[in-house]
Every structure is written in structure tokens, then in C-alpha cells.
Design a protein around this motif. Structure first.
Motif, PDB file in Angstrom:
ATOM      1  N   GLY A   7       0.809  -1.289  -0.145  1.00  0.00           N
ATOM      2  CA  GLY A   7       0.107   0.115   0.427  1.00  0.00           C
ATOM      3  C   GLY A   7       0.758   1.080  -0.190  1.00  0.00           C
ATOM      4  O   GLY A   7       0.447   1.978   0.538  1.00  0.00           O
ATOM      5  N   ALA A   8       2.307   1.198   0.031  1.00  0.00           N
ATOM      6  CA  ALA A   8       3.489   2.768   0.075  1.00  0.00           C
ATOM      7  C   ALA A   8       3.041   2.986  -1.443  1.00  0.00           C
ATOM      8  O   ALA A   8       2.711   2.726  -2.622  1.00  0.00           O
ATOM      9  N   GLU A   9       2.847   4.636  -1.051  1.00  0.00           N
ATOM     10  CA  GLU A   9       2.565   5.293  -2.093  1.00  0.00           C
ATOM     11  C   GLU A   9       4.193   6.189  -2.947  1.00  0.00           C
ATOM     12  O   GLU A   9       4.366   6.458  -4.469  1.00  0.00           O
ATOM     13  N   GLU A  10       5.239   5.170  -2.530  1.00  0.00           N
ATOM     14  CA  GLU A  10       6.532   5.472  -3.306  1.00  0.00           C
ATOM     15  C   GLU A  10       6.978   4.564  -4.182  1.00  0.00           C
ATOM     16  O   GLU A  10       7.446   3.319  -3.910  1.00  0.00           O
ATOM     17  N   THR A  11       6.886   4.362  -5.339  1.00  0.00           N
ATOM     18  CA  THR A  11       7.238   2.899  -6.694  1.00  0.00           C
ATOM     19  C   THR A  11       7.930   3.824  -7.559  1.00  0.00           C
ATOM     20  O   THR A  11       7.683   5.806  -7.866  1.00  0.00           O
ATOM     21  N   THR A  12       8.840   2.814  -8.082  1.00  0.00           N
ATOM     22  CA  THR A  12       9.831   3.507  -9.594  1.00  0.00           C
ATOM     23  C   THR A  12       9.118   2.698 -10.362  1.00  0.00           C
ATOM     24  O   THR A  12       8.705   1.321  -9.939  1.00  0.00           O
ATOM     25  N   VAL A  13       9.351   3.327 -11.844  1.00  0.00           N
ATOM     26  CA  VAL A  13       9.200   2.494 -13.063  1.00  0.00           C
ATOM     27  C   VAL A  13      10.416   2.039 -13.360  1.00  0.00           C
ATOM     28  O   VAL A  13      11.529   2.537 -13.573  1.00  0.00           O
ATOM     29  N   VAL A  14      10.074   0.279 -13.764  1.00  0.00           N
ATOM     30  CA  VAL A  14      11.688  -0.358 -14.203  1.00  0.00           C
ATOM     31  C   VAL A  14      12.089  -0.182 -15.429  1.00  0.00           C
ATOM     32  O   VAL A  14      12.726  -0.157 -16.224  1.00  0.00           O
ATOM     33  N   ASP A  15      10.786  -0.512 -16.154  1.00  0.00           N
ATOM     34  CA  ASP A  15      10.717  -0.875 -17.790  1.00  0.00           C
ATOM     35  C   ASP A  15       9.527  -0.256 -17.951  1.00  0.00           C
ATOM     36  O   ASP A  15       8.699  -0.445 -17.685  1.00  0.00           O
ATOM     37  N   THR A  16       9.733   0.460 -19.020  1.00  0.00           N
ATOM     38  CA  THR A  16       8.499   0.719 -19.962  1.00  0.00           C
ATOM     39  C   THR A  16       8.450   0.016 -20.975  1.00  0.00           C
ATOM     40  O   THR A  16       9.400   0.231 -22.396  1.00  0.00           O
ATOM     41  N   ASP A  21       0.536  -3.221 -31.205  1.00  0.00           N
ATOM     42  CA  ASP A  21      -0.358  -1.925 -31.532  1.00  0.00           C
ATOM     43  C   ASP A  21       0.063  -0.510 -31.471  1.00  0.00           C
ATOM     44  O   ASP A  21      -0.482   0.307 -32.433  1.00  0.00           O
ATOM     45  N   GLY A  22       0.603  -0.565 -30.452  1.00  0.00           N
ATOM     46  CA  GLY A  22       0.779   1.118 -30.645  1.00  0.00           C
ATOM     47  C   GLY A  22      -0.176   1.610 -29.166  1.00  0.00           C
ATOM     48  O   GLY A  22      -0.615   3.341 -28.734  1.00  0.00           O
ATOM     49  N   ASP A  23      -1.419   1.013 -28.799  1.00  0.00           N
ATOM     50  CA  ASP A  23      -2.117   1.323 -28.139  1.00  0.00           C
ATOM     51  C   ASP A  23      -1.940   1.405 -27.016  1.00  0.00           C
ATOM     52  O   ASP A  23      -2.455   1.605 -25.805  1.00  0.00           O
ATOM     53  N   ILE A  24      -0.990   0.432 -25.872  1.00  0.00           N
ATOM     54  CA  ILE A  24      -0.921   0.294 -24.735  1.00  0.00           C
ATOM     55  C   ILE A  24       0.037   0.172 -24.200  1.00  0.00           C
ATOM     56  O   ILE A  24       1.291  -0.269 -24.583  1.00  0.00           O
ATOM     57  N   VAL A  25       0.276   0.962 -22.896  1.00  0.00           N
ATOM     58  CA  VAL A  25       2.218   1.080 -22.736  1.00  0.00           C
ATOM     59  C   VAL A  25       1.811  -0.362 -20.896  1.00  0.00           C
ATOM     60  O   VAL A  25       1.256  -0.146 -20.355  1.00  0.00           O
ATOM     61  N   ARG A  26       2.957  -0.731 -20.967  1.00  0.00           N
ATOM     62  CA  ARG A  26       2.776  -1.421 -19.689  1.00  0.00           C
ATOM     63  C   ARG A  26       4.008  -0.751 -18.703  1.00  0.00           C
ATOM     64  O   ARG A  26       5.137  -0.800 -19.764  1.00  0.00           O
ATOM     65  N   ARG A  27       3.792  -0.933 -17.630  1.00  0.00           N
ATOM     66  CA  ARG A  27       4.991  -1.326 -17.169  1.00  0.00           C
ATOM     67  C   ARG A  27       5.496  -1.581 -15.462  1.00  0.00           C
ATOM     68  O   ARG A  27       3.926  -1.831 -15.468  1.00  0.00           O
ATOM     69  N   TYR A  41      -0.516  -1.637 -16.537  1.00  0.00           N
ATOM     70  CA  TYR A  41      -1.078  -0.858 -18.374  1.00  0.00           C
ATOM     71  C   TYR A  41      -1.759   0.244 -18.072  1.00  0.00           C
ATOM     72  O   TYR A  41      -2.903  -0.178 -17.431  1.00  0.00           O
ATOM     73  N   GLU A  42      -1.099   0.881 -19.200  1.00  0.00           N
ATOM     74  CA  GLU A  42      -1.788   2.412 -19.300  1.00  0.00           C
ATOM     75  C   GLU A  42      -2.704   2.393 -20.779  1.00  0.00           C
ATOM     76  O   GLU A  42      -1.967   1.667 -21.730  1.00  0.00           O
ATOM     77  N   ARG A  43      -3.300   2.701 -21.023  1.00  0.00           N
ATOM     78  CA  ARG A  43      -3.880   3.310 -22.332  1.00  0.00           C
ATOM     79  C   ARG A  43      -4.876   4.121 -22.632  1.00  0.00           C
ATOM     80  O   ARG A  43      -5.626   4.562 -21.365  1.00  0.00           O
ATOM     81  N   ALA A  44      -5.236   4.898 -22.920  1.00  0.00           N
ATOM     82  CA  ALA A  44      -5.936   5.632 -23.557  1.00  0.00           C
ATOM     83  C   ALA A  44      -7.496   5.960 -23.173  1.00  0.00           C
ATOM     84  O   ALA A  44      -8.018   4.298 -23.723  1.00  0.00           O
ATOM     85  N   GLU A  45      -8.726   6.316 -22.717  1.00  0.00           N
ATOM     86  CA  GLU A  45      -9.592   5.949 -22.110  1.00  0.00           C
ATOM     87  C   GLU A  45     -10.183   6.547 -23.416  1.00  0.00           C
ATOM     88  O   GLU A  45     -10.186   7.715 -23.354  1.00  0.00           O
ATOM     89  N   ILE A  46     -10.856   6.028 -24.327  1.00  0.00           N
ATOM     90  CA  ILE A  46     -11.923   6.992 -25.432  1.00  0.00           C
ATOM     91  C   ILE A  46     -12.933   6.166 -24.900  1.00  0.00           C
ATOM     92  O   ILE A  46     -13.606   5.448 -24.980  1.00  0.00           O
ATOM     93  N   ARG A  47     -13.806   7.624 -24.839  1.00  0.00           N
ATOM     94  CA  ARG A  47     -15.339   7.316 -23.687  1.00  0.00           C
ATOM     95  C   ARG A  47     -16.745   8.136 -25.342  1.00  0.00           C
ATOM     96  O   ARG A  47     -16.487   9.560 -25.347  1.00  0.00           O
TER      97      ARG A  47
END
Length: 156
Positions: A7-16, A21-27, A41-47
Motif C-alpha cells: 500500500g505504499a505510494e512510493e514506487t519507481t518505474v523499472v521498465d516501460t 499495436d502501439g495503444d497500450i503501455v506496459r510498465r 498497463y496504461e491505455r487511452a480512455e476513449i468514451r
């Protein structure tokens, strides 16, 4: 990003990495408190906008319902799946470009009619007859004259 383990809020990105398809970023992330790793996983939200029906009720945009409307109008007509998918994609692009949270069902219906007119004129007339609630033969005649590219040849 909060660690799912401690539950700690301190994290770092190790790899991206970006998917093929170029529409999802995995971290890959690492928690600075417990040192455990996890993936996000990060993706654009299209509503797409909600559809406001004639009675004032609101429903979520439904691609499947739109496709079903196309195929009902195109029943037993020579239309390809690619043509219908392309028409739906163009409608969705227009909806996104509007940037609105809501769209009247009438406006969506007009978009469908424009696309059907490009695909098949008979399907366009079928859809228009239901959508515009034709009451007599004159209504059909008006739409047929609208889509006719040449004067009707008399049959004997």
C-alpha cells in the motif's frame, strides 16, 4: 502508483514497453518500501457519448446495436462486412470529434442514413422508412426521388 502488496505510494518505474499495436503501455514498477515488483498497463480512455432518445432517456452508445441496425437495413443486399465496419468507424470518429457527452438519437440516425446511402440505396430507403416513420407511399416516393440518379425506366 500505490503498491498492491504493502500500500505504499512510493514506487519507481523499472521498465516501460509499448505493445505491438502501439495503444497500450506496459510498465514494470518496484515498490521502494517492500521492494516487490508489479506490472501496470496504461491505455487511452476513449468514451463515446451517451445517446439521448426521443423520450428523454439516456443509454450508453452501443456499437453492436448500431451494427445490428446496419445489417437489418442491409438484409439480403449486396454489402460487405468491410463497408459496414468502415461506416461504423466513420460514425465513431465523428462522435469522438464532436467531443460531446451526449448526442440526440436523431443526430446518430442521420449519420447512419448518410452512411447507408453510400453503401446501398435500397437499405437507405428501408432505414429511412422506419427512422422517419413513413406514413404513406408519398413518403417513399420522396426518398426514392432523392436517391435516384437517373429517371426511372418504365417496365412493361
Amino acid at each position: 502508483m500505490k503498491c498492491p502488496f504493502c500500500g505504499a505510494e512510493e514506487t519507481t518505474v523499472v521498465d516501460t514497453r509499448i505493445n505491438d499495436d502501439g495503444d497500450i503501455v506496459r510498465r514494470r514498477r518496484r515498490c521502494l518500501t517492500c521492494d516487490k515488483r508489479f506490472t501496470t498497463y496504461e491505455r487511452a480512455e476513449i468514451r463515446l457519448p451517451q445517446v439521448v432518445k426521443k423520450n428523454g432517456s439516456r443509454v450508453d452508445y452501443d456499437r453492436e446495436k448500431l451494427a445490428a441496425s446496419f445489417w437489418l437495413a442491409l438484409r439480403k443486399r449486396p454489402a460487405t462486412t468491410e463497408a459496414v465496419e468502415g461506416a461504423i468507424a466513420r460514425i465513431e470518429e465523428k462522435l469522438l470529434a464532436l467531443g460531446e457527452r451526449e448526442i440526440p438519437s436523431e443526430k446518430l440516425g442521420e449519420m447512419v442514413m448518410r452512411e447507408l446511402k453510400k453503401i446501398d440505396k435500397v437499405a437507405y430507403i428501408r432505414f429511412a422508412s422506419v427512422y422517419r416513420d413513413f406514413e404513406d407511399v408519398d413518403d417513399f416516393s420522396d426518398v426514392i426521388r432523392e436517391v435516384s440518379t437517373k429517371p426511372a425506366a418504365r417496365r412493361r
